[in-house]
Design a protein around this motif. Structure first.
Motif, PDB file in Angstrom:
ATOM      1  N   ASN A   1      -5.342   7.746 -14.731  1.00 44.24           N
ATOM      2  CA  ASN A   1      -4.208   8.603 -15.089  1.00 44.24           C
ATOM      3  C   ASN A   1      -3.837   9.544 -13.951  1.00 44.24           C
ATOM      4  O   ASN A   1      -3.527  10.723 -14.141  1.00 44.24           O
ATOM      5  N   GLY A   2      -3.880   9.000 -12.721  1.00 45.98           N
ATOM      6  CA  GLY A   2      -3.480   9.739 -11.534  1.00 45.98           C
ATOM      7  C   GLY A   2      -4.555  10.604 -10.920  1.00 45.98           C
ATOM      8  O   GLY A   2      -4.361  11.157  -9.829  1.00 45.98           O
ATOM      9  N   THR A   3      -5.712  10.740 -11.559  1.00 48.56           N
ATOM     10  CA  THR A   3      -6.805  11.573 -11.060  1.00 48.56           C
ATOM     11  C   THR A   3      -7.855  10.720 -10.376  1.00 48.56           C
ATOM     12  O   THR A   3      -8.316   9.717 -10.941  1.00 48.56           O
TER      13      THR A   3
ATOM     14  N   ASP B   1       0.847  -1.194   0.000  1.00 50.81           N
ATOM     15  CA  ASP B   1       0.000   0.000   0.000  1.00 50.81           C
ATOM     16  C   ASP B   1       0.880   1.241   0.000  1.00 50.81           C
ATOM     17  O   ASP B   1       1.667   1.459   0.930  1.00 50.81           O
ATOM     18  N   SER B   2       0.777   2.034  -1.068  1.00 49.35           N
ATOM     19  CA  SER B   2       1.546   3.265  -1.175  1.00 49.35           C
ATOM     20  C   SER B   2       0.824   4.230  -2.095  1.00 49.35           C
ATOM     21  O   SER B   2       0.260   3.830  -3.129  1.00 49.35           O
ATOM     22  N   ALA B   3       0.886   5.509  -1.755  1.00 48.83           N
ATOM     23  CA  ALA B   3       0.227   6.520  -2.576  1.00 48.83           C
ATOM     24  C   ALA B   3       0.852   6.635  -3.955  1.00 48.83           C
ATOM     25  O   ALA B   3       0.192   7.102  -4.899  1.00 48.83           O
ATOM     26  N   VAL B   4       2.089   6.218  -4.129  1.00 48.27           N
ATOM     27  CA  VAL B   4       2.735   6.346  -5.440  1.00 48.27           C
ATOM     28  C   VAL B   4       2.108   5.407  -6.461  1.00 48.27           C
ATOM     29  O   VAL B   4       2.272   5.611  -7.669  1.00 48.27           O
ATOM     30  N   PHE B   5       1.374   4.394  -6.001  1.00 49.26           N
ATOM     31  CA  PHE B   5       0.796   3.421  -6.931  1.00 49.26           C
ATOM     32  C   PHE B   5      -0.272   4.051  -7.832  1.00 49.26           C
ATOM     33  O   PHE B   5      -0.608   3.496  -8.872  1.00 49.26           O
TER      34      PHE B   5
END
Length: 730
Positions: A101-103, A33-37
């Motif tokens: 796409n990151g949104t 679990d990581s926000a960069v994913f």
């Protein structure tokens, strides 16, 4: 004859129309679990590959609860960027946050520490303007608090608003609301999706798990022909296990073969030489090593899909199939249809069935056949096991309760070999693991004596499973009584009392006696988990006492005719009957769900109580009418054409219309001469099945009567439908 190897690819988006874009089957997955994913630029090449949809517990992550991430890359044509699209992601168990796409484009449920589940809700997120590109990365953070986790089912893809409304089947019922067809031969299984026009998954066994730590994983995903044509029709060929997909210029038939009993999935493509010469299949390999071969014949190309894993090496079987297919003239699809039709010919169905009733009855027989583990299964104790549902239904597990209703139906329609194998499975399976069990309350909730029938269900290998969770195991006793009724119904229908004699000691000492041992001082079966599987410490449920009373009475009557002393069983049955009428019947004449439930408790009015009358434990018309009058007000769906919910509860699963209850209520009506009321319920089920490949689901959605739950359902669907239908006509 030419032999060729199939191409193996990972698909990007499959475009079905200008308004629908379906996503790949294979996604990347991690339990980290990581926000960069969420970022498109993140490199996920080292992550696991997982099939979507499908619970992660069945794909190498058994018993995992907590956070996980899914990612998938996909492309869409330029014209899609000008459309207003909804992103549909199926049902996600329990919580999600979805990034395109990151949104962040949507989220349902709430994450810990105050987590709330949205496990049953179809995800549909509007894609903001400018977020969608031709090349895209979708990332989903998921949290699962227990039981199955992940993207477990439902519609997945990009849909226009109209396509979205059409795809969710929001119109009036009866209607089409299910789009998957399953083929099995009792050994392997494959699931075809009528919306994506592909085999979603192909599985090396029909059951779900080897044990609590090892789930069955697909050997192939996304098997799809390389054609831009769209099928004109998809159906089961003549109500069999053969999935017939008719294209404008050719036909594809998918099946697992009963005739040869191989662990090989067939795809037979038939048509004119010029139309089928270029047909091939794209496939994503799953667990193990995927084996593929092609046999070319005049007017037919046959594609074979099999596998090698730690339990199987199917190379010799595939080679033998190639040689046989190269030599024979008749299409194997034709042979398979003829084989299943011969099963229908052995079955004894009532005269006078309508066309829809006959079609649904025959398809139900095919479902029963497909759900029984075959004789060539590698696990000896698994043979004869009958699953509660077929995949993709999540209950492709051998539940005792469901299996017994399936056995009763098989015996009723004259498929005695299949019924006997189902009985033998339970008599030979490993059990007795819960003779004693000390729960967290310090009390022993075990059966207390040696017993033979599982206290809940079975692993695919033929070992007892209790569906253990943080609250403890399920210890259910109703299955003991249901088994006795199934055994007696088989013996009386087939005349095979020799089999009963051969197993009498086990049946009497390890099934009937444990029931008697479980009767409490108040003349009801003691606290246990009940039919709806309330984990320990449990309650005293009407369904359990009714099932056990009926089973003991059935055994007492048969045993007496065979010369056995069975007065003890008849007396115990009468005790349970008096307990139900004396302690579980309220002032309105309604049988309540369990001892001690206050009138405002959800288990006061429990649909399981209808078994009291369906089993004829209480065979009193006036009591039945008073019971129905009380329950009509609480559990009847308001739409007059429809049936009954299980329990009035805020829980989604409990408060849908249950086909098991509709069919058992129909049977109870027929026992009391109320044919019109019974036909009303059965006509409703038959009408719904007509639009849904003649399959029967676990539930209909309360709001829109859509097919819900595990589909196709076996004992609680096909089995009880056949029992009620034959009751209607005899």
């Amino acid at each position: 004859m030419k032999l060729r190897t199939l191409s193996l690819v990972l698909c990007t988006v499959v475009t079905l129309s200008a308004q629908t874009y379906h996503l790949p089957v294979s996604w990347k997955f991690t339990t980290s679990d990581s926000a960069v994913f969420r970022q498109s630029e993140y490199r996920d090449a080292h992550w696991d590959v997982i099939a979507v949809p499908g619970a992660w517990e069945t794909q190498g992550h058994a018993d995992y609860d907590g956070y996980a991430w899914y990612r998938v890359d996909f492309t869409v044509p330029a014209k899609a960027l000008r459309e207003e699209l909804q992103l549909l992601l199926g049902r996600i168990d329990d919580v999600d946050a979805t990034y395109l796409n990151g949104t962040l484009v949507g989220s349902m449920g709430t994450f810990p520490p105050r987590d709330t589940s949205a496990w049953n809700i179809q995800r549909a997120y509007t894609i903001p303007k400018g977020v969608l590109r031709q090349r895209n990365t979708l990332a989903i953070r998921v949290y699962d608090g227990g039981a199955p986790g992940g993207i477990i089912g439902g519609l997945i893809g990009l849909f226009s608003k109209k396509a979205y409304m059409d795809a969710l089947f929001l119109g009036p019922a009866p209607k089409r609301s299910y789009t998957k067809l399953t083929t099995t031969n009792g050994l392997i299984a494959a699931v075809y999706d009528d919306q994506t026009h592909r085999i979603e998954t192909a599985l090396p066994h029909i059951f779900q798990a080897y044990d609590s730590a090892a789930s069955v994983r697909p050997f192939a995903y996304g098997i799809r022909p390389n054609t831009a044509d769209v099928p004109r029709s998809v159906r089961y060929a003549e109500n069999t296990h053969v999935i017939r997909v008719t294209y404008p210029r050719f036909t594809i038939e998918y099946f697992a073969p009963f005739v040869t009993g191989e662990k090989i999935l067939y795809a037979s493509v038939r048509g004119k030489e010029r139309d089928i010469a270029s047909i091939n299949f794209n496939t994503s390999p799953g667990a193990g090593t995927l084996l593929t071969r092609t046999v070319e014949r005049t007017g037919e190309r046959i594609f074979l899909f099999s596998f090698i894993d730690s339990l199987h090496d199917n190379r010799a079987a595939v080679d033998a199939a190639v040689r046989r297919l190269s030599a024979q003239k008749e299409s194997p699809a034709v042979q398979e249809v003829r084989w299943m039709r011969s099963v229908f010919a052995r079955a004894v169905l009532p005269e006078g069935l309508t066309a829809d009733e006959r079609n649904t009855a025959e398809q139900s027989i095919a479902v029963l056949k497909m759900s029984q583990v075959g004789d060539r299964e590698v696990f000896p104790l698994a043979k004869g096991q009958i699953l509660a549902s077929l995949p993709p239904g999540v209950w492709n597990i051998g539940w005792v309760r469901d299996g017994c209703y399936a056995i009763m139906a098989l015996a009723r329609i004259g498929l005695y070999d299949e019924a006997k194998k189902g009985l033998q499975f339970m008599l030979n399976a490993e059990s007795n693991h819960y003779r004693n069990f000390i729960h967290t309350d310090g009390k022993d909730h075990g059966i207390g004596v040696d017993y033979q029938i599982s206290v809940c269900r079975y692993f695919g290998t033929g070992k007892e499973e209790s569906d253990f969770n943080a609250e403890g195991p399920n210890i259910e006793i109703d299955g003991f009584g249901l088994f006795l009724s199934a055994l007696v119904q088989y013996a009386e229908a087939s005349g095979d009392t020799a089999f009963v004699r051969s197993v009498w000691y086990t049946v009497s000492e390890r099934i009937a006696e444990p029931i008697i041992h479980s009767i409490a001082e108040n003349d009801l079966i003691r606290r246990e988990s009940g039919p709806w599987e309330r984990h320990l410490p449990g309650e005293q449920y009407a369904f359990t006492s009714a099932a056990c009373a009926a089973g003991l009475q059935d055994l007492a009557a048969l045993g007496a005719r065979m010369g056995y002393a069975t007065g003890r069983y008849a007396a115990a049955s009468e005790r349970l009957r008096s307990g139900i009428t004396g302690r579980l019947t309220d002032g309105d004449g309604a049988v309540i769900g369990r001892i001690g439930a206050p009138r405002d408790h959800k288990e006061y009015y429990d649909g399981g109580t209808f078994e009291v009358f369906a089993s004829r434990t209480v065979d009193d018309r006036s009591r039945f009418l008073r019971h129905m009058a009380a329950y009509e007000k609480v559990l009847r769906v308001p739409d007059p054409q429809r049936g009954y919910i299980r329990i009035k509860s805020p829980d989604w699963y409990e408060s849908q219309e249950w086909i098991f209850l509709d069919t058992r209520i129909a049977t109870a009506y027929l026992h009391h001469g109320m044919k019109k009321e019974a036909r009303h319920l059965l006509d409703w089920i038959t009408a719904q099945a007509r639009f849904n490949y003649h399959l029967i689901p676990e539930m209909y959605g309360y709001a829109h009567a859509t097919y819900e739950g595990a589909i196709p359902m076996v004992g609680f669907g096909a089995g009880t439908y056949l029992l009620a239908l034959t009751d209607l006509y005899r």
